[in-house]
Design an enzyme around this catalytic site. Structure first.
Site, PDB file in Angstrom:
ATOM      1  N   GLY A 171      75.725  25.268   1.063  1.00  0.00           N
ATOM      2  CA  GLY A 171      76.205  25.606   2.405  1.00  0.00           C
ATOM      3  C   GLY A 171      75.831  24.554   3.444  1.00  0.00           C
ATOM      4  N   GLY A 183      78.327  21.902   1.723  1.00  0.00           N
ATOM      5  CA  GLY A 183      78.421  22.536   3.029  1.00  0.00           C
ATOM      6  C   GLY A 183      79.692  22.283   3.801  1.00  0.00           C
ATOM      7  N   THR A 219      73.384  21.949  -6.059  1.00  0.00           N
ATOM      8  CA  THR A 219      72.509  22.644  -5.103  1.00  0.00           C
ATOM      9  C   THR A 219      71.083  22.095  -5.124  1.00  0.00           C
ATOM     10  OG1 THR A 219      72.099  24.290  -6.802  1.00  0.00           O
ATOM     11  CG2 THR A 219      73.806  24.789  -5.188  1.00  0.00           C
ATOM     12  N   GLY A 222      82.666  24.423  -1.690  1.00  0.00           N
ATOM     13  CA  GLY A 222      81.997  25.446  -2.493  1.00  0.00           C
ATOM     14  C   GLY A 222      81.821  26.744  -1.736  1.00  0.00           C
ATOM     15  N   CYS A 248      72.417  21.917 -12.869  1.00  0.00           N
ATOM     16  CA  CYS A 248      72.246  23.321 -12.479  1.00  0.00           C
ATOM     17  C   CYS A 248      70.766  23.677 -12.488  1.00  0.00           C
ATOM     18  CB  CYS A 248      72.991  24.271 -13.413  1.00  0.00           C
ATOM     19  SG  CYS A 248      72.731  25.993 -12.914  1.00  0.00           S
ATOM     20  N   ASN A 290      84.055  22.303 -15.721  1.00  0.00           N
ATOM     21  CA  ASN A 290      82.622  22.069 -15.553  1.00  0.00           C
ATOM     22  C   ASN A 290      81.927  22.363 -16.889  1.00  0.00           C
ATOM     23  OD1 ASN A 290      79.752  23.371 -14.343  1.00  0.00           O
ATOM     24  ND2 ASN A 290      80.535  21.644 -13.195  1.00  0.00           N
ATOM     25  N   ALA A 295      70.984  32.202  -7.729  1.00  0.00           N
ATOM     26  CA  ALA A 295      70.590  31.988  -9.122  1.00  0.00           C
ATOM     27  C   ALA A 295      71.504  32.864  -9.964  1.00  0.00           C
ATOM     28  CB  ALA A 295      69.125  32.344  -9.341  1.00  0.00           C
ATOM     29  N   ILE A 296      72.705  32.341 -10.216  1.00  0.00           N
ATOM     30  CA  ILE A 296      73.680  33.068 -11.026  1.00  0.00           C
ATOM     31  C   ILE A 296      73.339  32.853 -12.498  1.00  0.00           C
ATOM     32  CG2 ILE A 296      76.144  33.357 -11.541  1.00  0.00           C
ATOM     33  CD1 ILE A 296      75.432  33.928  -8.575  1.00  0.00           C
TER      34      ILE A 296
HETATM   35  C1  LIG Z   1      77.268  30.905  -6.360  1.00  0.00           C
HETATM   36  C2  LIG Z   1      77.333  29.470  -6.779  1.00  0.00           C
HETATM   37  C3  LIG Z   1      77.589  29.144  -8.126  1.00  0.00           C
HETATM   38  C4  LIG Z   1      77.644  27.826  -8.538  1.00  0.00           C
HETATM   39  N1  LIG Z   1      77.903  27.530  -9.865  1.00  0.00           N
HETATM   40  C5  LIG Z   1      78.018  26.232 -10.261  1.00  0.00           C
HETATM   41  C6  LIG Z   1      78.372  25.899 -11.616  1.00  0.00           C
HETATM   42  O1  LIG Z   1      78.648  26.755 -12.455  1.00  0.00           O
HETATM   43  N2  LIG Z   1      78.417  24.581 -11.959  1.00  0.00           N
HETATM   44  C7  LIG Z   1      78.172  23.580 -11.047  1.00  0.00           C
HETATM   45  O2  LIG Z   1      78.247  22.407 -11.410  1.00  0.00           O
HETATM   46  N3  LIG Z   1      77.880  23.872  -9.774  1.00  0.00           N
HETATM   47  C8  LIG Z   1      77.782  25.166  -9.352  1.00  0.00           C
HETATM   48  N4  LIG Z   1      77.484  25.441  -8.026  1.00  0.00           N
HETATM   49  C9  LIG Z   1      77.271  24.339  -7.081  1.00  0.00           C
HETATM   50  C10 LIG Z   1      78.537  24.053  -6.279  1.00  0.00           C
HETATM   51  O3  LIG Z   1      79.603  23.633  -7.113  1.00  0.00           O
HETATM   52  C11 LIG Z   1      78.277  22.971  -5.207  1.00  0.00           C
HETATM   53  O4  LIG Z   1      77.862  21.783  -5.839  1.00  0.00           O
HETATM   54  C12 LIG Z   1      77.209  23.391  -4.223  1.00  0.00           C
HETATM   55  O5  LIG Z   1      77.330  24.757  -3.920  1.00  0.00           O
HETATM   56  C13 LIG Z   1      77.250  22.589  -2.919  1.00  0.00           C
HETATM   57  O6  LIG Z   1      78.472  22.748  -2.232  1.00  0.00           O
HETATM   58  P1  LIG Z   1      78.713  23.804  -1.035  1.00  0.00           P
HETATM   59  O7  LIG Z   1      77.602  23.601  -0.052  1.00  0.00           O
HETATM   60  O8  LIG Z   1      80.064  23.477  -0.500  1.00  0.00           O
HETATM   61  O9  LIG Z   1      78.633  25.151  -1.652  1.00  0.00           O
HETATM   62  C14 LIG Z   1      77.430  26.772  -7.595  1.00  0.00           C
HETATM   63  C15 LIG Z   1      77.189  27.112  -6.258  1.00  0.00           C
HETATM   64  C16 LIG Z   1      77.136  28.421  -5.830  1.00  0.00           C
HETATM   65  C17 LIG Z   1      76.880  28.725  -4.378  1.00  0.00           C
END
Ligand SMILES: Cc1cc2nc3c(=O)[nH]c(=O)nc-3n(C[C@H](O)[C@H](O)[C@H](O)COP(=O)(O)O)c2cc1C
Ligand SMILES: Cc1cc2nc3c(=O)[nH]c(=O)nc-3n(C[C@H](O)[C@H](O)[C@H](O)COP(=O)(O)OP(=O)(O)OC[C@H]3O[C@@H](n4cnc5c(N)ncnc54)[C@H](O)[C@@H]3O)c2cc1C
Ligand code: FES
Lengths: 301, 306
Positions: free
Chosen positions: B216, B243, B192, B264, B129, B98, B69-70
């Site tokens: 992930g 992931g 997510t 990601g 988000c 974005n 939860a950033i």
């Molecule tokens: C720490 C973190 C910050 C993220 N910030 C954003 C964001 O600002 N905008 C967005 O559209 N997605 C954001 N995401 C989502 C990622 O872009 C991605 O859709 C999601 O993590 C799934 O991919 P992954 O499993 O490869 O991480 C964020 C994910 C993480 C883990």
């Protein structure tokens, strides 16, 4: 134990206060030595030329056993010692979960992904003073490197090392062997001063007439106490914080600490991995214990 | 052999894009990664104004996953355009921004600021988000709101508009079609999943915000399934996300119907993961006797239903 504390690259000289961040590098670092102190504590020595040559006290590395690019994430560890000749550095590790367990049980010769050196280091004292180094638990680790560098620069640092019980003070022998002037404290009184290390610090400060500067690393509540003491007595204090870190590179924004510099109107979140982990204690906005991950560690089964 | 792909009129030299929020604004990593090897970079989410983000703790690791939860901490679109974008110009990779908003108007306003900025290859609309109180996911879980926001943003730009979908819905194809109808050029799939981790000793959430978004490997099968459904339900290209840590993971999405993928959470483990994934995708294509990556897109041999 490691026998290499002190054989260091130039830290502060020629420009004592400048933060010249060296470029971190990402390597497969082989484990070359392990010294275990009971089951929970281990000093691990890894081969990594760039970390060995370029680290400053307070900087850290991100480690992950093996080479997989899947989770779990890398974990942050303070650089405890470096040896530029052997191209090695060491970390002091407390086993608290799966990744520290896996790292502590690497076989000699096996590798960990190692990114470093990272972060903002401790800065040398602004003016001649007696440096007091306050370490709680594994927070003692970066203070070894700091102590060695301060001594090389002709300071006579005094080390305050605290834990809940005698077993937590796993590096006390090392510190003694290195000849540091040492104050030990345990909460249960099993060794040294009975009580919190910050109480031992206060006692010392009450009787000390020299100008002092404080350097601390340990659990959140300990750092908050150091900050209060420093503020009350008008002492400069640098603290190294340890929030959860996802990346160590400033991209996840997971490691932020609320801070406020003297010229700032409102507090700002700063990344501990790039703008820390060392901060001036007066710049950190100390929140309740809940925000401190170190505290969470103490209470999680 | 070519790994190049074209999405919404945008030519990428390869299908690997860094996912939003996991690669900063790109420049943070210039010392770690050869940015030129990436097909593209999606920036951290941007609002009109700078944002402080959520109180810490902001991340916690869960089995094969990361809960975060950033809260979209960021510099705001104006700073991005003036201070960061010029520094990205020298890297040969597509910069996708974005775009976030609390309201439809804010989404459109952020898009308009970017419209005059050189070096922006496209817009990724973040309507998914889970870590902000207003806006964000509220748009992405409602087909009417999705339609409304995409339509306004569509009017505000000539650049490709990619809509990033939320998995926190019963039927993702409904939202996907709403975005397509409103003029989206492509879809990112997925953001997510809403999650909650609890510290049993204190009985409090482990994250400062409370709930968080799960990413992930833990979410990959869900993401692959959703990518497959969305690719079948729409005619616009889909970018698969969720992931991905290695070439086989990326290939799953491509075979399911994605034209490109985003990486990601794996960036946190190794921001240089792109090199090995590209190499292994090439090896895979050789092994399969395929000359173009595009040939494997949507090539899933799914068992016919009885
Ligand atoms: C720490 C973190 C910050 C993220 N910030 C954003 C964001 O600002 N905008 C967005 O559209 N997605 C954001 N995401 C989502 C990622 O872009 C991605 O859709 C999601 O993590 C799934 O991919 P992954 O499993 O490869 O991480 C964020 C994910 C993480 C883990
Ligand atoms: C800058 C920095 C320097 C550090 N230096 C050292 C060091 O020199 N030696 C050392 O032993 N440890 C150090 N740590 C802490 C170390 O990174 C964690 O103990 C480690 O990440 C735990 O990983 P794990 O997989 O074993 O445990 P996990 O299974 O991830 O966690 C076990 C428990 O530890 C707690 N925890 C996890 N990560 C952290 C963290 N970053 N801070 C506080 N608590 C945490 C959690 O509450 C969890 O319940 C440092 C952390 C930071 C941020
Ligand atoms: S650990 Fe990821 S930004 Fe600091």
């Amino acid at each position: 134990m490691t026998g290499v504390v002190g054989r260091l690259v130039e830290w502060t000289a020629p420009c004592p206060t400048a933060i010249i961040q060296s470029m971190p590098s990402d390597l497969d670092a082989a484990l070359v030595e392990r010294h275990s102190i009971g089951d929970a504590f281990h000093v691990l020595v890894f081969e990594h030329g760039d970390v060995a040559r370029n680290s400053r006290p307070g900087q850290f590395v991100m480690l992950k056993p093996g080479r997989s690019t899947a989770l779990p994430l890398r974990r942050p560890f303070s650089i405890m010692d470096v040896d530029a000749e052997r191209e090695t550095f060491s970390v002091f590790m407390k086993v608290v979960g799966a990744q520290t367990q896996a790292l502590a049980h690497l076989r000699i010769g096996q590798t960990a992904r190692c990114l470093g050196p990272l972060g903002r280091s401790f800065q040398s004292p602004q003016s001649p003073s007696l440096p007091l180094l306050i370490g709680g638990g594994f927070g003692i680790a970066p203070l070894l490197l700091l102590g060695a560098v301060l001594r090389r620069d002709a300071y006579e640092p005094r080390v305050f090392y605290g834990g809940r019980t005698i077993a937590d003070l796993a590096l006390r022998r090392t510190l003694e062997d290195l000849g540091f002037s040492l104050v030990l404290a345990t909460e249960d009184g099993s060794l040294g001063f009975k009580g919190l290390i910050t109480a031992a610090l206060e006692e010392h400060l009450d009787s000390c007439t020299l100008p002092t500067s404080l350097f601390a690393c340990g659990p959140g509540p300990m750092l908050a106490a150091v900050a209060r003491i420093a503020a009350r007595r008008g002492l400069p204090a640098q603290v190294s914080v340890d929030p959860w870190m996802g990346c160590g590179m400033g991209t996840c924004l997971g490691c932020v600490v609320p801070t406020r510099k003297a010229n700032e109107e409102r507090p700002r979140y700063r990344c501990a991995c790039t703008e820390g982990p060392v901060f001036e204690s007066s710049e950190v906005v100390w929140t309740d214990d809940r925000a401190s991950p170190s505290r969470a560690r103490e209470t999680t089964p | 052999m070519t790994l190049a792909v074209t999405i919404a009129g945008l030519r990428l030299k390869n299908p690997l894009i860094a996912a939003s929020g996991t690669f900063g604004y790109g420049i943070e990593l210039e010392n770690f990664v050869d940015l030129g090897i990436l097909g593209g970079i999606v920036t951290k989410g941007l609002f009109l104004k700078p944002r402080a983000g959520c109180p810490p703790p902001r991340i916690v690791e869960t089995p094969s996953g990361l809960l975060n939860a950033i809260g979209l901490q960021g510099v705001g679109v104006a700073s991005f355009v003036h201070e960061i974008l010029p520094r990205l110009a020298r890297f040969d990779t597509a910069i996708l921004v974005n775009v976030c908003g609390d309201t439809v108007d804010e989404y459109a306003a952020v898009t308009r600021v970017l419209e005059d900025a050189p070096g922006v290859a496209g817009i990724e609309l973040n309507i998914s988000c889970p870590n902000v109180k207003q806006g964000g996911m509220a748009f992405g879980v409602d087909p009417l709101l999705t339609h409304a926001v995409v339509k306004e943003v569509r009017k505000a730009t000539r650049r490709p508009v990619i809509v990033k979908l939320s998995p926190n819905v019963t039927d993702i194809t409904v939202i996907a079609r709403a975005a397509e109808d409103a003029g989206a050029d492509a879809l990112s799939c997925i953001n997510t999943l809403l999650g909650l981790a609890i510290d049993v000793e204190t009985r409090r959430p482990r994250l400062g915000f409370g709930t968080g978004g799960l990413s992930g490997p833990a979410i990959r099968p869900i993401a692959v399934r959703m990518t497959w459904q969305v690719a079948q339900a729409t005619r616009i290209p889909v970018i698969g996300i969720g992931g991905i840590c290695c070439a086989a993971d990326a290939l799953e999405f491509l075979i399911a119907g994605a034209s490109a993928v985003q990486i990601g959470t794996a960036n946190f483990v190794d921001p240089n993961v792109y090199q090995s994934i590209l190499r292994d995708i090439e090896r895979y294509l050789q092994r399969q006797g395929v000359a173009r990556l595009t040939e494997i897109v949507g090539s899933l041999r799914y068992p016919r239903q009885q």
